[in-house]
Design an enzyme around this catalytic site. Structure first.
Site, PDB file in Angstrom:
ATOM      1  N   SER A 145       0.802  -1.232   0.000  1.00 15.80           N
ATOM      2  CA  SER A 145       0.000   0.000   0.000  1.00 15.80           C
ATOM      3  C   SER A 145       0.835   1.281   0.000  1.00 15.80           C
ATOM      4  O   SER A 145       0.277   2.371  -0.170  1.00 15.80           O
ATOM      5  CB  SER A 145      -0.941   0.016   1.202  1.00 15.80           C
ATOM      6  OG  SER A 145      -2.030  -0.831   0.929  1.00 15.80           O
ATOM      7  N   LYS A 148       0.277   3.511  -2.902  1.00 14.62           N
ATOM      8  CA  LYS A 148      -0.947   4.298  -3.119  1.00 14.62           C
ATOM      9  C   LYS A 148      -0.708   5.805  -3.268  1.00 14.62           C
ATOM     10  O   LYS A 148      -1.315   6.435  -4.146  1.00 14.62           O
ATOM     11  CB  LYS A 148      -1.982   3.967  -2.039  1.00 14.62           C
ATOM     12  CG  LYS A 148      -2.555   2.560  -2.279  1.00 14.62           C
ATOM     13  CD  LYS A 148      -3.434   2.026  -1.186  1.00 14.62           C
ATOM     14  CE  LYS A 148      -4.057   0.707  -1.632  1.00 14.62           C
ATOM     15  NZ  LYS A 148      -4.067  -0.354  -0.662  1.00 14.62           N
ATOM     16  N   TYR A 273      -3.326  -2.623 -10.426  1.00 13.56           N
ATOM     17  CA  TYR A 273      -3.250  -2.427  -8.975  1.00 13.56           C
ATOM     18  C   TYR A 273      -2.352  -3.491  -8.330  1.00 13.56           C
ATOM     19  O   TYR A 273      -1.499  -3.174  -7.491  1.00 13.56           O
ATOM     20  CB  TYR A 273      -4.667  -2.446  -8.376  1.00 13.56           C
ATOM     21  CG  TYR A 273      -4.669  -2.487  -6.871  1.00 13.56           C
ATOM     22  CD1 TYR A 273      -4.391  -1.343  -6.134  1.00 13.56           C
ATOM     23  CD2 TYR A 273      -4.899  -3.679  -6.188  1.00 13.56           C
ATOM     24  CE1 TYR A 273      -4.348  -1.388  -4.744  1.00 13.56           C
ATOM     25  CE2 TYR A 273      -4.862  -3.735  -4.802  1.00 13.56           C
ATOM     26  CZ  TYR A 273      -4.588  -2.591  -4.091  1.00 13.56           C
ATOM     27  OH  TYR A 273      -4.529  -2.634  -2.718  1.00 13.56           O
ATOM     28  N   TYR A 325      -4.074   3.212   7.864  1.00 10.11           N
ATOM     29  CA  TYR A 325      -5.218   2.327   8.108  1.00 10.11           C
ATOM     30  C   TYR A 325      -6.095   2.896   9.225  1.00 10.11           C
ATOM     31  O   TYR A 325      -6.259   4.108   9.315  1.00 10.11           O
ATOM     32  CB  TYR A 325      -4.747   0.894   8.445  1.00 10.11           C
ATOM     33  CG  TYR A 325      -3.837   0.301   7.413  1.00 10.11           C
ATOM     34  CD1 TYR A 325      -4.215   0.234   6.082  1.00 10.11           C
ATOM     35  CD2 TYR A 325      -2.587  -0.192   7.747  1.00 10.11           C
ATOM     36  CE1 TYR A 325      -3.378  -0.329   5.124  1.00 10.11           C
ATOM     37  CE2 TYR A 325      -1.738  -0.751   6.798  1.00 10.11           C
ATOM     38  CZ  TYR A 325      -2.147  -0.813   5.496  1.00 10.11           C
ATOM     39  OH  TYR A 325      -1.316  -1.353   4.557  1.00 10.11           O
ATOM     40  N   VAL A 343       1.249  -3.443   3.930  1.00 12.50           N
ATOM     41  CA  VAL A 343       1.099  -4.698   4.656  1.00 12.50           C
ATOM     42  C   VAL A 343       2.408  -5.512   4.673  1.00 12.50           C
ATOM     43  O   VAL A 343       2.551  -6.458   5.426  1.00 12.50           O
ATOM     44  CB  VAL A 343      -0.100  -5.485   4.052  1.00 12.50           C
ATOM     45  CG1 VAL A 343       0.275  -6.091   2.716  1.00 12.50           C
ATOM     46  CG2 VAL A 343      -0.631  -6.512   5.003  1.00 12.50           C
TER      47      VAL A 343
HETATM   48  N1  GLN Z   1      -1.965  -5.925  -1.867  1.00 14.23           N
HETATM   49  C1  GLN Z   1      -2.690  -5.607  -0.717  1.00 14.23           C
HETATM   50  C2  GLN Z   1      -4.176  -5.692  -0.970  1.00 14.23           C
HETATM   51  O1  GLN Z   1      -4.652  -5.206  -1.931  1.00 14.23           O
HETATM   52  C3  GLN Z   1      -2.249  -4.231  -0.323  1.00 14.23           C
HETATM   53  C4  GLN Z   1      -2.817  -3.835   0.915  1.00 14.23           C
HETATM   54  C5  GLN Z   1      -1.938  -3.196   1.897  1.00 14.23           C
HETATM   55  O2  GLN Z   1      -0.726  -2.996   1.874  1.00 14.23           O
HETATM   56  N2  GLN Z   1      -2.661  -2.876   2.897  1.00 14.23           N
HETATM   57  O3  GLN Z   1      -4.904  -6.269  -0.230  1.00 14.23           O
END
Ligand code: GLN
Length: 406
Positions: A145, A148, A273, A325, A343
């Site tokens: 993430s 993003k 994505y 988050y 994550v």
């Molecule tokens: N690849 C993860 C997902 O889409 C990315 C999420 C993350 O880093 N929170 O679920």
């Protein structure tokens, strides 16, 4: 020769000669490293870069190659003048936090569960390109993430704020990052959660071949990282794709709500994505990207304007309110630095006009943030005045302000 230049020469020279080693040492103490493109260009200007010693006339040529760099570094005029003390404090925090062993590896992507949980790295790059790294800073990890903010900036660069925000909101969702939910208008809540990042991806090079879109994004990541190598982890990508029921569900939900711009190929958008999540970097490179954000979109090492300042302002605002988050509000309150977590255990922080920090440690708390990463940030602001609103506190605040006094 200007006075500063000649003073600098005198302070560095022995018997009318400045040795390359001594010059590099002086720069390194201030965080300016030998692989800095500005330093390379400076040396290259003389005999292709091979000279080991410089006369006063040659020193003048070096000096003129990197305007401001030598003077700034060697007269303590860079944004963090006492870089050595800054590094020493950060090293203390790093050592303290290394002892923490709480948290869990994420299990929903098998590849992420196989990472060595002991890994820990921190890198810093100021807006003047002063760099420093600790721990496993040469190890590659997938950005997840942390991609993003970059995807959002790229959508803004291409479409502008009005168009982008007619497809995605800018309000914290109050729900987990992959919650199957949209806002009252049937749009993703913000670009820092999955639905919003999928949407922003749909706005980048729309209609282009998937290979060209991905090339374009990788090139931008590389440029934002001052030319450092950026990788891609194919196993993570395949694994991501295989375990993507929720992201597919989000995609179909948005399509059902007619949230996407016209002529969007849903599968391509989702693949894009997953690819962005599977981009790999080291903290050394990620901190340069973070410093590009902290520096209003200009990469400190190359001077290349990667993003427009207004777009970076938008991005940092959303990182501050939505980047961590379900801990985003708490993080904004206690740490007060725009940040984005992934994550894989990465956290990218951008301290406006000061610099970027990248932290990586794979063990996560129950909200999905790196345990050591969050603790590092908390201890950072317990020693330094780096919270966005610390300038309110005045003289009663005895913590360190690493910035140059103006
Ligand atoms: N690849 C993860 C997902 O889409 C990315 C999420 C993350 O880093 N929170 O679920």
């Amino acid at each position: 020769m200007s006075e500063t230049r000649s003073d600098l020469f005198k302070s560095l020279s022995k018997k009318g000669i400045v040795r390359r080693e001594a010059l590099l040492e002086g720069l390194k103490d201030r965080g300016i490293l030998e692989d800095d493109p500005r330093v390379r260009a400076m040396f290259k200007a003389l005999n292709g870069g091979s000279s080991q010693e410089f006369t006063e006339a040659q020193f003048q040529i070096l000096y003129d190659q990197a305007p401001g760099l030598l003077e700034g570094a060697l007269t303590d005029g860079l944004v963090v003048p006492d870089f050595k003390s800054f590094v020493s404090e950060l090293t203390d925090i790093f050592d303290e936090v290394s002892a923490i062993r709480m948290g869990k590896l994420p299990t929903y992507i098998p590849q992420l569960e196989r990472v060595d949980p002991e890994k820990f790295a921190v890198s810093v790059c100021t807006v003047d390109g002063q760099r420093f790294s600790l721990g496993d800073c040469d190890d590659y990890f997938c950005v997840q993430s942390c991609s993003k903010p970059i995807t959002y900036c790229l959508a803004l660069e291409e479409q502008g704020e009005d168009v982008v925000h007619s497809y995605v909101g800018r309000e914290p969702s109050g729900k987990t990052f992959n919650e199957l939910t949209l806002n009252a208008k049937g749009l993703p809540h913000n670009p820092m959660i999955n639905a919003g990042a999928i949407m922003c991806g749909a706005l980048i090079k729309k209609g282009g071949a998937p290979s060209d879109r991905f090339d374009f994004v990788m090139e931008k990541w590389k440029t934002a990282a001052g030319g450092q190598k950026i990788g891609f982890n194919n196993a993570v990508y395949l694994s991501e794709r295989q375990t993507a029921d929720r992201n597919f569900a989000l995609g179909y939900f948005m399509r059902e709500k007619k949230a996407f711009p016209p002529d969007v190929e849903l599968l391509d958008v989702l693949e894009f994505y997953f690819q962005c999540c599977s981009i790999e970097t080291t903290t050394k490179s990620m901190t340069i990207i973070a410093s590009t954000l902290a520096n209003a979109g200009i990469c400190p090492l190359t001077g290349v304007q990667v993003f427009q300042p207004g777009h970076v302002k938008n991005c940092l605002s959303l990182m501050l309110s939505c980047g961590m988050y379900d801990f985003s509000g708490e993080f904004a309150f206690t740490v007060g630095i725009p940040a984005k977590s992934g994550v894989s255990g990465g956290i990218m922080l951008a301290i406006p006009n000061l610099g970027g920090i990248a932290v990586w440690s794979p063990l996560l708390d129950e909200l999905g943030n790196s345990v050591r990463g969050v603790e590092f940030c908390k201890r950072l602001v317990s020693r330094f005045k780096l919270h966005t609103f610390d300038n309110m506190l005045g003289l009663g605040d005895t913590r360190i302000d690493p910035r140059r006094k103006r």
